[in-house]
Write an enzyme that holds these catalytic residues in place. Structure first.
Site, short mmCIF file in Angstrom:
data_model
loop_
_atom_site.label_atom_id
_atom_site.label_comp_id
_atom_site.label_asym_id
_atom_site.label_seq_id
_atom_site.Cartn_x
_atom_site.Cartn_y
_atom_site.Cartn_z
N HIS A 191 34.77 53.38 -19.50
CA HIS A 191 35.70 52.88 -18.52
C HIS A 191 36.97 52.36 -19.19
O HIS A 191 38.08 52.53 -18.66
CB HIS A 191 35.05 51.77 -17.71
CG HIS A 191 35.78 51.51 -16.45
ND1 HIS A 191 35.75 52.39 -15.40
CD2 HIS A 191 36.62 50.52 -16.09
CE1 HIS A 191 36.52 51.93 -14.45
NE2 HIS A 191 37.06 50.79 -14.84
N GLU A 433 31.97 70.48 -11.93
CA GLU A 433 31.83 69.90 -13.26
C GLU A 433 30.43 70.06 -13.84
O GLU A 433 30.12 69.56 -14.90
CB GLU A 433 32.23 68.42 -13.26
CG GLU A 433 31.60 67.59 -12.16
CD GLU A 433 32.23 66.21 -12.02
OE1 GLU A 433 32.94 65.77 -12.93
OE2 GLU A 433 31.99 65.56 -10.98
N ASP A 457 33.39 66.40 -17.74
CA ASP A 457 31.95 66.58 -17.60
C ASP A 457 31.54 68.04 -17.80
O ASP A 457 30.49 68.31 -18.38
CB ASP A 457 31.48 66.10 -16.22
CG ASP A 457 31.22 64.59 -16.22
OD1 ASP A 457 30.97 64.06 -17.32
OD2 ASP A 457 31.28 63.97 -15.15
N CYS A 504 41.41 68.73 -12.84
CA CYS A 504 41.84 67.33 -12.99
C CYS A 504 41.27 66.65 -14.22
O CYS A 504 41.38 65.45 -14.37
CB CYS A 504 41.51 66.53 -11.74
SG CYS A 504 39.75 66.40 -11.41
#
Lengths: 579, 97
Positions: A191, A433, A457, A504
């Protein structure tokens, strides 16, 4: 000078003063004191030594009474060490002659001793470094007294060096003053990495232990492009980085001129160039750079760093702020992409040995319908305010997609019954993903309004590599031919059915891949806002024909290294200043 | 005042080597005397009253150390230190702390 290699998670270069956070979130303060404050600071040091001594003596006496002298000997040793005449004279000299702050002097001197001891051959003796750190901490605690502060009260620009930052620490970094950070642990998916990108500051994670070798106020360079950290750089290194920073600044100024121009190729192909955001305030970073929309609005921040689950109103406020700012441009809100370990409720499952393959994301949503419904209701309400789209993450089977859509339909019905406005034709999309989703892509495109490839991912699952594991992170490569092939398959399938498809992941923000992606047929990209100008510049410097030739060639190549160096060459031809 | 320098060689026989507590005992002992004492390990020389310096020598069990004392009570301080070493710093040969 000392160089550390970590994992680059947010690009850019920062040069500045270190702010060191130890494991307890303890902040080691500034380096220098004013010349006329020296006597006062020396007094402060003596008082701190005296009160630390008192404290140790009390421990010693208590332990001695309880367990006997043998066990209190360690405290006696600490006490003696504090009164070590050499140590004292070193500290005094640093404060008097060099005007170091007592905190800096203490941490610098003791850490230097600890380093020597740590490097001793005898493991038993080397472990005694912990005793020295212990004394350092104790002295610092007494020096700082009530002024002990975390990371939240900054008054000047710093680079934060920490063992780890908790999500709430990361989310609350003061972007006016924090110009970059380094953590000893963590991987690219952490994160903290996402926050660094959001703040647009360079960050390096996973460097391994080094905090004992720096002191607050030391000069540090964070190279977020190469994943390098330079401690106390020499003049030459410093000059080189300053020059680079200067060049980047002038490039950025040049690119600013593109702000209001479309991302159209030389031969007239329009590309939809959007921004990825996490925090609502980042919408400004998108509009400032002329983004065509928000291609990925991550919503995890609403859950992280909070003790309780966000309510519908909390969701709605965060969404409507972004939707309003974007006007009629699309905002793609992705439902929560969290691991079960990130939630306060319900408790993490016991068997989560492999969180990446575990209960996370859409799987978690489908198991916690209350949470999922709350979020969907808020997204639906926000859809009345602008051009909102909803997207489900980590879909791996058609059944999951259908279930998620069904719950969305339920929520629509509920809102309708309550007379609450929303967009009935809200476009519904999914992230691509998981390799399984690519294999089944022909079925997915029939049941969905749009797709978005999440390369972070997809690469991890395709190549079976944990990005946070330093031993194998070298295998993690967006240029791997297997990854390129999967992306190609997904784009082709979507284009055949005229379903909009976006990409993205971090791959789309890297100039090296722009020509390849256009050549594979991609016409939408979503990148971190900081990367918008560069990617736009490339789109405006190439023709689709050139890109298709590049893609065709890449699809015949066998390994990531060749592909990457070929792509770099091609980029150099079309946009040399970005290569 | 005579400034005789005397020296002697000792061998570390306690299991844990010159650790924190041993360094403390050395420093404490030396402070009771007037003589200046240094400890020498191969080419490193440190003051016997500086605990941090002593630990930094990284002397392990079996290490040969030179002790040098200068001052009126040089002999006495070396005797006292010699007892400390031969007594393994009072350790009952468990790893100390």
């Amino acid at each position: 000078m000392q160089k550390l290699q970590g994992i680059a998670v947010s690009s850019g270069v920062a040069i500045g003063e270190a702010l060191v956070m130890d494991n307890e979130g303890f902040r080691i303060p500034r380096r220098f004191v004013a010349r006329d404050a020296v006597d006062e600071e020396l007094d402060r040091l003596q008082r701190a030594i005296a009160s630390a001594s008192d404290e140790i003596s009390r421990h010693r006496d208590a332990v001695s009474k309880e367990l006997g002298d043998k066990y209190s000997a360690i405290f006696e040793a600490h006490l003696q060490m504090l009164h070590d005449s050499r140590l004292q004279s070193e500290l005094v000299e640093m404060i008097r002659q060099r005007h170091y702050s007592p905190e800096y002097a203490v941490s610098r001197t003791l850490r230097r001793y600890a380093q020597v001891v740590q490097s001793l051959e005898s493991r038993y003796l080397a472990e005694r470094a912990n005793d020295i750190f212990d004394i350092e901490k104790r002295l610092l605690r007494h020096l700082l007294g009530r002024r002990r502060e975390g990371i939240f009260h900054l008054t000047s620009p710093v680079l934060v060096l920490a063992h780890n930052l908790t999500p709430s620490e990361a989310a609350n970094l003061d972007s006016r003053f924090v110009k970059g950070f380094v953590t000893e642990t963590g991987g690219p998916g952490s994160h903290t990495a996402i926050v660094a990108e959001a703040l647009g500051i360079p960050a390096v994670v996973g460097t391994g232990a080094f905090l004992t070798e720096v002191s607050g106020g030391d000069l540090v360079i964070i190279d977020g492009n190469e994943g390098l950290v330079v401690l106390q750089p020499d003049e030459e290194t410093l000059a080189r980085y300053r020059h680079e920073a200067e060049e980047r600044r002038s490039l950025a100024t040049q690119l600013e001129a593109l702000r209001d121009l479309p991302a159209t190729t030389v031969d007239g192909q329009q590309v939809l160039l959007m921004g990825n955001i996490e925090f609502p305030y980042e919408v400004d970073h998108c509009t400032d750079r002329g983004a065509d929309g928000v291609g990925l609005y991550r919503t995890e921040f609403l859950y992280l760093g909070a003790d309780t689950e966000p309510n519908e109103e909390g969701h709605f406020q965060a969404y409507s702020q972004v939707v309003r700012a974007m006007g009629d441009r699309p905002v793609t809100i992705r439902t929560f992409d969290l691991g079960a370990d990130k939630l306060p409720n319900p408790p993490a499952p016991e068997d989560e040995r492999n969180p990446c393959l575990g209960l996370r994301s859409i799987r978690l949503a489908l198991r916690n319908l209350g949470m999922f419904r709350t979020q969907l209701r808020a997204i639906l309400r926000a859809s009345a305010l602008g051009n909102v789209r909803v997207m489900f993450p980590l879909v791996s089977t058609l059944l999951e997609l259908r279930q998620a859509k069904m719950i969305l339909a339920d929520m629509m019905e509920e809102l309708e019954e309550n007379g609450i406005r929303f967009n009935r034709d809200l476009p519904v999309g999914m992230m691509v993903e998981v390799p399984a989703a690519v294999m089944m892509i022909d079925h997915f495109v029939d049941e969905i309004d749009f797709l978005s490839i999440g390369t972070n991912d997809l690469i991890q699952y395709t190549l079976a590599v944990d990005r946070g594991n330093k031993e194998v992170v070298g295998l993690y490569n967006a240029a791997d031919p297997a990854v390129v092939k999967l992306i190609h398959i997904a784009i082709q399938a979507a284009n055949r059915k005229s379903r909009p498809i976006n990409l993205c992941g971090q791959m789309s923000g890297n100039p090296v891949y722009t020509m390849l992606l256009l050549g594979l047929g991609l016409r939408q990209m979503s990148v971190s806002p900081g990367a918008l100008p560069e990617i736009k510049k490339i789109c405006r410097s190439v023709t689709i024909e050139q890109c298709e030739a590049v893609a065709k060639r890449v699809l015949t190549m066998e390994n990531a290294r060749d592909i990457k160096s070929y792509l770099k060459e091609e980029l150099k031809k079309r946009a040399p200043q970005l290569a | 005042m005579s400034q005789t320098t005397v020296s002697r060689t000792v061998v570390l026989t306690n299991r844990a080597g010159l650790h924190l507590r041993a360094a403390m005992l050395i420093a404490k002992t030396v402070r009771q005397f007037a003589a200046q004492v240094s400890i020498v390990k191969s080419h490193q020389r440190v003051e016997a009253t500086d605990m941090l310096q002593i630990i930094s020598l990284g002397a392990e069990c079996g290490a040969e150390l030179g002790i040098e004392a200068t001052g009126q009570d040089a002999d006495q301080v070396l005797d006292a230190l010699g007892r400390l070493f031969s007594d393994n710093f009072g350790e009952d040969q468990e790893p100390g702390n």
